[in-house]
Design a protein around this motif. Structure first.
Motif, PDB file in Angstrom:
ATOM      1  N   LEU A 146      -9.542  13.232  63.327  1.00  0.00           N
ATOM      2  CA  LEU A 146      -9.472  14.056  61.767  1.00  0.00           C
ATOM      3  C   LEU A 146      -9.358  15.418  63.086  1.00  0.00           C
ATOM      4  O   LEU A 146      -9.243  16.755  61.979  1.00  0.00           O
ATOM      5  CB  LEU A 146     -11.063  14.012  61.241  1.00  0.00           C
ATOM      6  CG  LEU A 146     -11.660  12.794  61.019  1.00  0.00           C
ATOM      7  CD1 LEU A 146     -13.119  12.638  60.340  1.00  0.00           C
ATOM      8  CD2 LEU A 146     -10.740  13.162  59.579  1.00  0.00           C
ATOM      9  N   GLN A 147      -9.607  15.890  63.688  1.00  0.00           N
ATOM     10  CA  GLN A 147      -9.477  16.826  64.625  1.00  0.00           C
ATOM     11  C   GLN A 147      -8.304  17.382  64.705  1.00  0.00           C
ATOM     12  O   GLN A 147      -8.009  18.188  64.531  1.00  0.00           O
ATOM     13  CB  GLN A 147      -9.964  16.566  66.748  1.00  0.00           C
ATOM     14  CG  GLN A 147     -11.085  16.798  66.087  1.00  0.00           C
ATOM     15  CD  GLN A 147     -11.679  16.620  67.180  1.00  0.00           C
ATOM     16  OE1 GLN A 147     -11.389  15.767  68.144  1.00  0.00           O
ATOM     17  NE2 GLN A 147     -13.620  17.434  67.694  1.00  0.00           N
ATOM     18  N   GLN A 149      -6.175  16.641  62.003  1.00  0.00           N
ATOM     19  CA  GLN A 149      -5.749  17.468  60.524  1.00  0.00           C
ATOM     20  C   GLN A 149      -4.603  16.452  59.945  1.00  0.00           C
ATOM     21  O   GLN A 149      -4.222  16.584  59.579  1.00  0.00           O
ATOM     22  CB  GLN A 149      -5.916  19.520  60.484  1.00  0.00           C
ATOM     23  CG  GLN A 149      -6.280  19.720  61.328  1.00  0.00           C
ATOM     24  CD  GLN A 149      -5.589  20.993  61.151  1.00  0.00           C
ATOM     25  OE1 GLN A 149      -4.946  21.379  60.840  1.00  0.00           O
ATOM     26  NE2 GLN A 149      -6.895  22.384  60.864  1.00  0.00           N
ATOM     27  N   ASN A 151      -5.350  12.929  57.658  1.00  0.00           N
ATOM     28  CA  ASN A 151      -5.876  12.054  56.604  1.00  0.00           C
ATOM     29  C   ASN A 151      -6.434  10.645  57.425  1.00  0.00           C
ATOM     30  O   ASN A 151      -5.802  10.078  58.404  1.00  0.00           O
ATOM     31  CB  ASN A 151      -5.020  11.147  55.634  1.00  0.00           C
ATOM     32  CG  ASN A 151      -4.779  12.655  54.735  1.00  0.00           C
ATOM     33  OD1 ASN A 151      -5.362  13.155  54.423  1.00  0.00           O
ATOM     34  ND2 ASN A 151      -3.153  12.422  53.805  1.00  0.00           N
ATOM     35  N   ILE A 179     -17.939  16.813  62.941  1.00  0.00           N
ATOM     36  CA  ILE A 179     -17.160  17.096  61.962  1.00  0.00           C
ATOM     37  C   ILE A 179     -17.840  18.177  60.733  1.00  0.00           C
ATOM     38  O   ILE A 179     -18.655  17.034  60.785  1.00  0.00           O
ATOM     39  CB  ILE A 179     -16.542  15.624  61.589  1.00  0.00           C
ATOM     40  CG1 ILE A 179     -15.461  15.406  63.098  1.00  0.00           C
ATOM     41  CG2 ILE A 179     -15.804  16.006  60.721  1.00  0.00           C
ATOM     42  CD1 ILE A 179     -14.384  15.593  63.603  1.00  0.00           C
ATOM     43  N   PRO A 180     -17.302  18.924  60.115  1.00  0.00           N
ATOM     44  CA  PRO A 180     -18.393  19.900  59.662  1.00  0.00           C
ATOM     45  C   PRO A 180     -18.708  18.639  57.729  1.00  0.00           C
ATOM     46  O   PRO A 180     -18.555  17.650  57.562  1.00  0.00           O
ATOM     47  CB  PRO A 180     -17.402  20.489  57.947  1.00  0.00           C
ATOM     48  CG  PRO A 180     -16.131  20.830  59.358  1.00  0.00           C
ATOM     49  CD  PRO A 180     -16.160  19.553  60.281  1.00  0.00           C
ATOM     50  N   HIS A 183     -17.454  18.284  55.019  1.00  0.00           N
ATOM     51  CA  HIS A 183     -16.057  17.454  54.594  1.00  0.00           C
ATOM     52  C   HIS A 183     -15.676  16.793  53.467  1.00  0.00           C
ATOM     53  O   HIS A 183     -16.112  15.374  53.575  1.00  0.00           O
ATOM     54  CB  HIS A 183     -15.589  16.398  55.899  1.00  0.00           C
ATOM     55  CG  HIS A 183     -14.222  16.368  56.544  1.00  0.00           C
ATOM     56  ND1 HIS A 183     -13.506  17.370  57.433  1.00  0.00           N
ATOM     57  CD2 HIS A 183     -13.092  15.468  55.428  1.00  0.00           C
ATOM     58  CE1 HIS A 183     -12.302  16.714  57.631  1.00  0.00           C
ATOM     59  NE2 HIS A 183     -11.952  15.815  56.204  1.00  0.00           N
ATOM     60  N   THR A 201     -19.272  14.679  50.080  1.00  0.00           N
ATOM     61  CA  THR A 201     -18.854  15.077  51.421  1.00  0.00           C
ATOM     62  C   THR A 201     -19.698  14.161  52.489  1.00  0.00           C
ATOM     63  O   THR A 201     -20.271  13.768  51.814  1.00  0.00           O
ATOM     64  CB  THR A 201     -19.713  16.261  51.483  1.00  0.00           C
ATOM     65  OG1 THR A 201     -21.243  16.068  51.158  1.00  0.00           O
ATOM     66  CG2 THR A 201     -19.350  17.288  50.266  1.00  0.00           C
ATOM     67  N   LEU A 202     -19.703  14.583  53.616  1.00  0.00           N
ATOM     68  CA  LEU A 202     -19.933  13.329  54.750  1.00  0.00           C
ATOM     69  C   LEU A 202     -21.251  13.430  54.581  1.00  0.00           C
ATOM     70  O   LEU A 202     -22.329  12.256  55.363  1.00  0.00           O
ATOM     71  CB  LEU A 202     -19.521  13.805  56.394  1.00  0.00           C
ATOM     72  CG  LEU A 202     -17.751  13.722  57.188  1.00  0.00           C
ATOM     73  CD1 LEU A 202     -17.519  13.977  57.497  1.00  0.00           C
ATOM     74  CD2 LEU A 202     -17.636  12.393  56.600  1.00  0.00           C
ATOM     75  N   ILE A 218     -10.772   9.905  54.187  1.00  0.00           N
ATOM     76  CA  ILE A 218     -11.131  11.024  54.743  1.00  0.00           C
ATOM     77  C   ILE A 218     -10.050  12.082  55.205  1.00  0.00           C
ATOM     78  O   ILE A 218      -9.007  11.796  55.475  1.00  0.00           O
ATOM     79  CB  ILE A 218     -12.130  10.794  55.783  1.00  0.00           C
ATOM     80  CG1 ILE A 218     -13.238   9.442  55.628  1.00  0.00           C
ATOM     81  CG2 ILE A 218     -12.678  12.773  56.328  1.00  0.00           C
ATOM     82  CD1 ILE A 218     -13.454   9.468  57.644  1.00  0.00           C
ATOM     83  N   THR A 220      -7.433  15.618  55.510  1.00  0.00           N
ATOM     84  CA  THR A 220      -7.112  16.322  55.577  1.00  0.00           C
ATOM     85  C   THR A 220      -7.715  17.263  55.117  1.00  0.00           C
ATOM     86  O   THR A 220      -7.887  17.782  53.722  1.00  0.00           O
ATOM     87  CB  THR A 220      -5.978  16.542  56.965  1.00  0.00           C
ATOM     88  OG1 THR A 220      -5.668  17.849  57.534  1.00  0.00           O
ATOM     89  CG2 THR A 220      -5.057  16.372  55.340  1.00  0.00           C
ATOM     90  N   LEU A 221      -7.864  18.841  55.769  1.00  0.00           N
ATOM     91  CA  LEU A 221      -8.583  19.943  55.080  1.00  0.00           C
ATOM     92  C   LEU A 221      -7.432  20.832  54.779  1.00  0.00           C
ATOM     93  O   LEU A 221      -7.412  21.897  54.309  1.00  0.00           O
ATOM     94  CB  LEU A 221      -9.912  20.610  55.757  1.00  0.00           C
ATOM     95  CG  LEU A 221     -10.975  20.338  55.333  1.00  0.00           C
ATOM     96  CD1 LEU A 221     -12.060  20.589  56.559  1.00  0.00           C
ATOM     97  CD2 LEU A 221     -11.658  19.544  54.263  1.00  0.00           C
TER      98      LEU A 221
END
Length: 232
Positions: A146-147, A149, A151, A179-180, A183, A201-202, A218, A220-221
């Protein structure tokens, strides 16, 4: 002969034609009851069915291996694709037989999810927690994915309370690792068997309970390569 067969995510329509033929021709069909129920309609009436659970799987696989060595045509049926979450089980089959066995891949829930959710495997990392042993390296890997970026498609661990790592546990863990909380995450249940999908959201997922037959996406943003328009 002994062949390990991936039976797909739960609907017999996703079993490959080759897998179906091997089951129809088998003298012995072995597997966990929930998996055998997927293919029960095509198991020959004369075939010996060996049903096992987590506690007696070693003994039942030994029984299956003995029939294989006696010349019976044996198949061991796996849920999904053997090489996604069933590899440790495949290793147990081979230990029981004393030699490598043939395996026939199936369609996984991860593939179905990618299709339903329209995500590209090139831009996605698949992680399964449905395994025995230390989960810590896989938890770290998920955070790094996730860091970076990408999926993430994640299969939870649904075993006993002491070991389970279900979507709500996974969401809480990711928040703890920085992780926000906002997310976005999706939880899909019973793929190919009356799908149910949840989006949130998480932070919301940490409070959302779901069944054992669940899988997470999950996203990616960041915009992925497939979403970027080519330069004029």
């Amino acid at each position: 002969m002994i062949v390990c067969i991936g039976a797909g995510p739960g609907d017999i329509g996703y079993l490959t034609q080759r897998g179906a033929q091997l089951i129809r021709d088998a003298d012995v069909v072995a597997g966990f009851e929930a998996v055998l129920n997927v293919v029960r309609a095509i198991i020959p009436p004369a075939a010996q069915v060996i049903t096992m659970g987590y506690r007696d799987q070693v003994d039942k696989l030994d029984e299956t291996a003995a029939l294989h060595h006696a010349g019976k045509r044996c198949v061991v049926v796996f849920m999904g694709d053997i090489h996604f979450s069933g590899f440790q089980y495949l290793e147990r089959v081979e230990r029981a037989c004393g030699h490598p066995v043939e395996s026939l891949p199936g369609i996984s829930s991860a593939q179905i999810l990618a299709s339903r959710a329209k995500v590209c495997f090139d831009e996605t990392t698949f992680i399964t927690f449905h395994r025995r042993g230390d989960l810590a390296p896989f938890k770290r890997h998920l955070v790094h994915v996730l860091q970076d970026q990408r999926n993430a498609i994640v299969i939870p661990c649904p075993w006993d309370e002491a070991r389970s790592f279900m979507p709500w546990h996974i969401a809480a863990h990711l928040i703890e690792q920085g992780i926000p909380p906002g997310h976005p995450v999706e939880v899909w249940e019973n793929l190919t068997r009356g799908d149910a999908e949840w989006h949130g959201t998480l932070a919301e997922c940490a409070l959302h309970k779901c069944s054992d037959m669940s899988i997470m996406l999950i996203r990616t943003l960041a915009p992925m390569a497939s979403q970027i328009e080519p330069a004029p």
